[in-house]
Design a protein around this motif. Structure first.
Motif, PDB file in Angstrom:
ATOM      1  N   THR A 107      43.197  33.529  29.607  1.00 55.58           N
ATOM      2  CA  THR A 107      43.442  34.425  30.808  1.00 55.58           C
ATOM      3  C   THR A 107      43.078  35.914  30.791  1.00 55.58           C
ATOM      4  N   VAL A 108      43.736  36.451  29.742  1.00 49.83           N
ATOM      5  CA  VAL A 108      43.553  37.837  29.223  1.00 49.83           C
ATOM      6  C   VAL A 108      42.063  38.205  29.057  1.00 49.83           C
ATOM      7  N   GLN A 109      41.594  37.545  28.331  1.00 51.18           N
ATOM      8  CA  GLN A 109      39.876  37.655  27.980  1.00 51.18           C
ATOM      9  C   GLN A 109      39.000  37.505  29.278  1.00 51.18           C
ATOM     10  N   CYS A 110      39.537  36.561  30.329  1.00 48.43           N
ATOM     11  CA  CYS A 110      38.643  36.646  31.532  1.00 48.43           C
ATOM     12  C   CYS A 110      39.105  37.875  32.386  1.00 48.43           C
ATOM     13  N   LEU A 111      40.424  38.473  32.299  1.00 48.86           N
ATOM     14  CA  LEU A 111      40.529  39.798  32.785  1.00 48.86           C
ATOM     15  C   LEU A 111      39.716  40.945  32.266  1.00 48.86           C
ATOM     16  N   GLY A 112      39.231  40.916  31.159  1.00 50.69           N
ATOM     17  CA  GLY A 112      38.345  41.767  30.648  1.00 50.69           C
ATOM     18  C   GLY A 112      37.045  41.643  31.442  1.00 50.69           C
ATOM     19  N   TYR A 113      36.408  40.304  31.301  1.00 50.87           N
ATOM     20  CA  TYR A 113      35.298  40.095  31.875  1.00 50.87           C
ATOM     21  C   TYR A 113      35.339  40.384  33.631  1.00 50.87           C
ATOM     22  N   ALA A 114      36.348  40.418  34.063  1.00 52.24           N
ATOM     23  CA  ALA A 114      36.350  40.546  35.525  1.00 52.24           C
ATOM     24  C   ALA A 114      36.332  42.327  35.607  1.00 52.24           C
ATOM     25  N   LEU A 115      36.464  42.926  34.933  1.00 55.53           N
ATOM     26  CA  LEU A 115      36.459  44.412  34.590  1.00 55.53           C
ATOM     27  C   LEU A 115      35.049  44.917  34.532  1.00 55.53           C
ATOM     28  N   MET A 116      34.317  43.937  33.665  1.00 57.11           N
ATOM     29  CA  MET A 116      32.778  44.195  33.040  1.00 57.11           C
ATOM     30  C   MET A 116      31.790  43.941  34.097  1.00 57.11           C
ATOM     31  N   PHE A 117      31.912  42.708  34.746  1.00 61.10           N
ATOM     32  CA  PHE A 117      30.424  42.198  35.459  1.00 61.10           C
ATOM     33  C   PHE A 117      30.045  43.048  36.609  1.00 61.10           C
ATOM     34  N   TRP A 118      30.800  43.930  37.038  1.00 60.90           N
ATOM     35  CA  TRP A 118      30.359  44.637  38.396  1.00 60.90           C
ATOM     36  C   TRP A 118      29.892  45.889  38.047  1.00 60.90           C
ATOM     37  N   HIS A 119      29.646  46.364  36.756  1.00 61.56           N
ATOM     38  CA  HIS A 119      29.329  47.480  36.453  1.00 61.56           C
ATOM     39  C   HIS A 119      30.207  48.820  36.692  1.00 61.56           C
ATOM     40  N   PRO A 120      31.352  48.832  36.190  1.00 62.29           N
ATOM     41  CA  PRO A 120      32.134  49.689  36.578  1.00 62.29           C
ATOM     42  C   PRO A 120      31.727  51.011  35.842  1.00 62.29           C
ATOM     43  N   PRO A 121      32.640  52.239  36.321  1.00 62.72           N
ATOM     44  CA  PRO A 121      32.485  53.469  35.283  1.00 62.72           C
ATOM     45  C   PRO A 121      32.503  53.274  33.803  1.00 62.72           C
ATOM     46  N   TYR A 122      31.997  54.146  32.764  1.00 62.48           N
ATOM     47  CA  TYR A 122      31.889  53.718  31.440  1.00 62.48           C
ATOM     48  C   TYR A 122      33.310  53.609  30.854  1.00 62.48           C
TER      49      TYR A 122
END
Length: 429
Positions: A107-122
């Motif tokens: 679940t924690v791993q997926c939280l990371g991907y949820a932050l990554m895939f929409w191209h957030p600020p660096y």
């Protein structure tokens, strides 16, 4: 009357459910096939996570307009996640059990991907690697701890880590295809997010019996002493050093090889990204083909043989300025170093007392694998000043360091020659 009472008592005993075997009991693979499948799938998702970053670095840099030093901080943040999980693993497992800890990690791993895939600020994109590092660390620790309880553990560990290798083969292929054909390279993380959801569901289903229940009674009360005993064990720290350098060599090579070939060998970014898959393919094939050979001729001896061959391949990659030769050399480098991690875990179970197996494997798997984030960061930080060609001397140094730590690992036949003089008569290291 007494007879009738006894008969009723026996009948109730017969009708009671068969007690579930202890977590530490050796299990036939057919009994726990579903859990074997789900833990293997979990480490495959970890492979999809670990092997993509190096391929995406040439695309991350221009998108965020950052240099090698700034992009290297991804690995440092990832290392922090691994390190936190390393010390938290025993305490979390003592409360949630293996299944619950695996589910938490997924679940924690997926939280990371949820932050990554929409191209957030660096800064937010970089921070997401803390969650992927921590999530993978929890799963890696528990998948290995579970696998050593399956009969013929050396073989199942080889398979587990070969499946991880399968993930590392697939990751560069998918990531390079997306990044080279579209400007939306970050959509790779949307794919792994979806795969991560499947991972959560699979783990929840196969570990549903006893999910969020400690592996043993009173585990919460003994977690502190178990961690203390693990930290006091000399063999655990020697193997930690071995795993730390090995994981660093594995991911530093796989993570920076593409950038090296682009910058130093002047390769085409759209083509050389697939060379990373060649490295991970060799890595995976080595874990499958060399597992039984290594066990037959002795783990201690064969690791030294593989190290000599790996050094030869690394020097060939360094000295010969030919991309085709480099591709073959990195394939064989991966092939020879691939077995090190499962072999090291198997040796750990032979030289560490059984009551420390879960804690020691969780600790070494997490802290050792932290090297997979620490050394890629160091390589990138140095490369930002001296150029990415520093990868080669760093790799040679790591391989030599691995050999030094392996030489200090106690021989299996002499581990328990000394006996503790206390009333329990326990064996000591």
């Amino acid at each position: 009357m007494a007879t009738e009472t006894e008969n009723n008592h026996i009948a109730r005993d017969d009708e009671s459910p068969t007690p579930e075997p202890s977590f530490y009991d050796q299990k036939d693979a057919r009994q726990v096939l579903g859990r074997i499948i789900s833990t293997n799938f979990a480490v495959m998702v970890a492979g999809l996570n670990d092997a993509a970053t190096g391929v995406l670095i040439p695309y991350i840099q221009p998108t965020y307009e950052i240099g090698l030093l700034q992009v290297s901080f991804i690995y440092l943040v990832n290392f922090t996640g691994w390190l936190c999980a390393c010390f938290a693993n025993i305490h979390v497992c003592s409360r949630l059990g293996t299944g619950g800890t695996l589910l938490l990690g997924a679940t924690v791993q997926c939280l990371g991907y949820a932050l990554m895939f929409w191209h957030p600020p660096y800064p937010l994109f970089m921070a997401a690697f803390f969650f992927t590092g921590m999530g993978v660390a929890f799963q890696d620790a528990q998948a290995n701890a579970f696998t050593i309880t399956v009969k013929n553990a050396h073989r199942w560990l080889g398979i587990l880590h070969a499946v991880y290798g399968l993930g590392t083969i697939i990751a560069p292929l998918i990531a390079n295809t997306i990044a080279s054909r579209t400007p939306e390279w970050h959509h790779y993380y949307l794919i792994v997010f979806c795969v991560g959801i499947v991972n959560i569901l699979l783990l929840a289903w196969t570990f549903r019996r006893g999910l969020f229940r400690p592996n043993v009674q009173d585990a919460k009360d003994t977690a502190g002493s178990e961690l203390k005993a693990t930290l006091a064990n000399r063999s655990v720290w020697i193997l930690n050093g071995f795993f730390f350098l090995y994981a660093g060599a594995e991911v530093a090579s796989g993570g920076w090889i593409v950038q090296f070939i682009i910058s130093v060998r002047h390769g085409d970014p759209k083509k050389v990204g697939y060379i990373a898959s060649g490295f991970w393919t060799g890595f995976t094939v080595g874990r499958v083909l060399l597992a039984d050979i290594t066990h037959k001729f002795g783990e201690r001896r064969m690791v030294f043989v593989y190290l000599v061959l790996a050094l030869a391949m690394q020097l060939m990659f360094w000295i010969v300025p030919s991309i085709p030769v480099n591709a073959v050399a990195v394939f064989l480098l991966g092939f020879f170093i691939g077995p090190f991690y499962p072999v090291g875990l198997y040796v750990l179970t032979e030289i560490v007392p059984q009551e420390l197996h879960v804690g020691a494997i969780g600790f070494t798997a997490s802290l050792g694998q932290a090297g997979s984030a620490a050394f890629p960061f160091m390589t990138g930080a140095i490369a930002s000043k001296a150029g990415v060609q520093v990868l080669q001397p760093i790799m040679v140094g790591l391989l030599i360091g691995i050999g030094i730590f392996w030489a200090f690992i106690p021989k299996q036949g002499t581990i328990r020659l000394e006996h503790d003089d206390d009333d329990n008569g326990r064996l000591i290291n």
